[in-house]
Design a protein around this motif. Structure first.
Motif, PDB file in Angstrom:
ATOM      1  N   VAL A  23      36.174  38.880  96.254  1.00  0.00           N
ATOM      2  CA  VAL A  23      35.934  37.785  94.526  1.00  0.00           C
ATOM      3  C   VAL A  23      34.585  36.870  94.482  1.00  0.00           C
ATOM      4  N   PRO A  24      34.425  37.259  92.962  1.00  0.00           N
ATOM      5  CA  PRO A  24      33.141  36.177  93.043  1.00  0.00           C
ATOM      6  C   PRO A  24      32.651  34.760  94.058  1.00  0.00           C
ATOM      7  N   ALA A  25      33.178  34.810  94.216  1.00  0.00           N
ATOM      8  CA  ALA A  25      32.890  33.346  95.191  1.00  0.00           C
ATOM      9  C   ALA A  25      32.739  34.030  96.993  1.00  0.00           C
ATOM     10  N   GLN A  26      33.003  35.348  96.835  1.00  0.00           N
ATOM     11  CA  GLN A  26      32.154  35.911  98.108  1.00  0.00           C
ATOM     12  C   GLN A  26      30.827  36.512  98.206  1.00  0.00           C
ATOM     13  N   LEU A  27      30.655  36.233  97.304  1.00  0.00           N
ATOM     14  CA  LEU A  27      29.892  36.675  96.842  1.00  0.00           C
ATOM     15  C   LEU A  27      28.181  37.001  97.798  1.00  0.00           C
ATOM     16  N   ALA A  28      28.589  35.751  98.270  1.00  0.00           N
ATOM     17  CA  ALA A  28      26.954  35.252  98.653  1.00  0.00           C
ATOM     18  C   ALA A  28      27.416  35.936 100.625  1.00  0.00           C
ATOM     19  N   TRP A  88      22.768  43.840  91.780  1.00  0.00           N
ATOM     20  CA  TRP A  88      24.077  44.631  91.142  1.00  0.00           C
ATOM     21  C   TRP A  88      25.032  43.942  92.039  1.00  0.00           C
ATOM     22  N   PHE A  89      25.601  43.713  93.376  1.00  0.00           N
ATOM     23  CA  PHE A  89      26.948  43.560  93.706  1.00  0.00           C
ATOM     24  C   PHE A  89      27.643  42.368  92.940  1.00  0.00           C
ATOM     25  N   GLY A  90      27.178  41.636  92.133  1.00  0.00           N
ATOM     26  CA  GLY A  90      28.120  40.811  91.650  1.00  0.00           C
ATOM     27  C   GLY A  90      28.378  41.200  89.876  1.00  0.00           C
ATOM     28  N   GLN A  91      28.064  42.045  89.958  1.00  0.00           N
ATOM     29  CA  GLN A  91      29.019  43.521  88.815  1.00  0.00           C
ATOM     30  C   GLN A  91      29.659  43.828  89.492  1.00  0.00           C
ATOM     31  N   ALA A  92      29.695  44.864  90.528  1.00  0.00           N
ATOM     32  CA  ALA A  92      30.457  45.006  91.324  1.00  0.00           C
ATOM     33  C   ALA A  92      31.409  44.667  91.804  1.00  0.00           C
ATOM     34  N   ILE A  93      31.469  43.219  92.350  1.00  0.00           N
ATOM     35  CA  ILE A  93      32.567  42.013  92.642  1.00  0.00           C
ATOM     36  C   ILE A  93      32.983  41.876  91.071  1.00  0.00           C
TER      37      ILE A  93
END
Length: 162
Positions: A13-18, A46-51
């Protein structure tokens, strides 16, 4: 008790991006250095969009993210673009667990193949992927042109798994 018994696979989920970015960097730094390069600051932009699209899966042991697979859907194929395991947990079955669960997800979506690319010199990775039914379908230099190490392109046919 096997490592698999305590693991769960979830969609990041977005909160786990970092956390996902940090895990990928720590896991891939030795690999990229063996290729004579460093991971650039923007390598995983590109991870933000992939998540957001639900294309990154994480392995959880309790609440700890111990592995991640970034996927790219392409028609009837799901590319396993990056597979990473926390350096402290490598060689404990986490990658195998994630590959197996992602294969189940792909099959449940009616996809026909899983694909991935790795450096030909990474023989341990090739052995791992072969254990999971992947076969080398072609070899070639990387499209990005950042190094001259041959890559192997591997594929696993899911239809035969049923």
């Amino acid at each position: 008790m096997s490592a698999e018994a305590t693991l769960a696979l979830a969609v990041a989920v977005p909160a786990q991006l970092a956390q996902v970015d940090a895990l990928m960097r720590s896991a891939f730094t030795p690999y990229v250095r063996r290729l004579g390069r460093e991971i650039t600051a923007d390598a995983y932009d590109w991870f933000g969009q992939a998540i957001a699209q639900g294309d990154i899966y994480i392995a959880l042991d309790g609440g700890e993210i111990v592995g991640a697979i970034a996927t790219r859907p392409r028609g009837a194929d799901m590319e396993l673009a990056l597979i990473s395991v926390s350096p402290m947990r490598q060689k404990s079955g986490i990658a195998s667990f994630m590959i197996g669960r992602v294969a189940e997800i792909a099959r449940s979506r009616g996809l026909q193949t899983l694909s991935l690319t790795t450096a030909e010199m990474m023989e341990d990775r090739i052995r791992l992927y072969r254990r999971h039914g992947f076969e080398i379908v072609r070899r070639g230099l990387p499209e990005h042109g950042k190094d001259a190490h041959m890559r192997v392109h591997m594929e696993r046919v899911l239809a035969a798994d049923a």
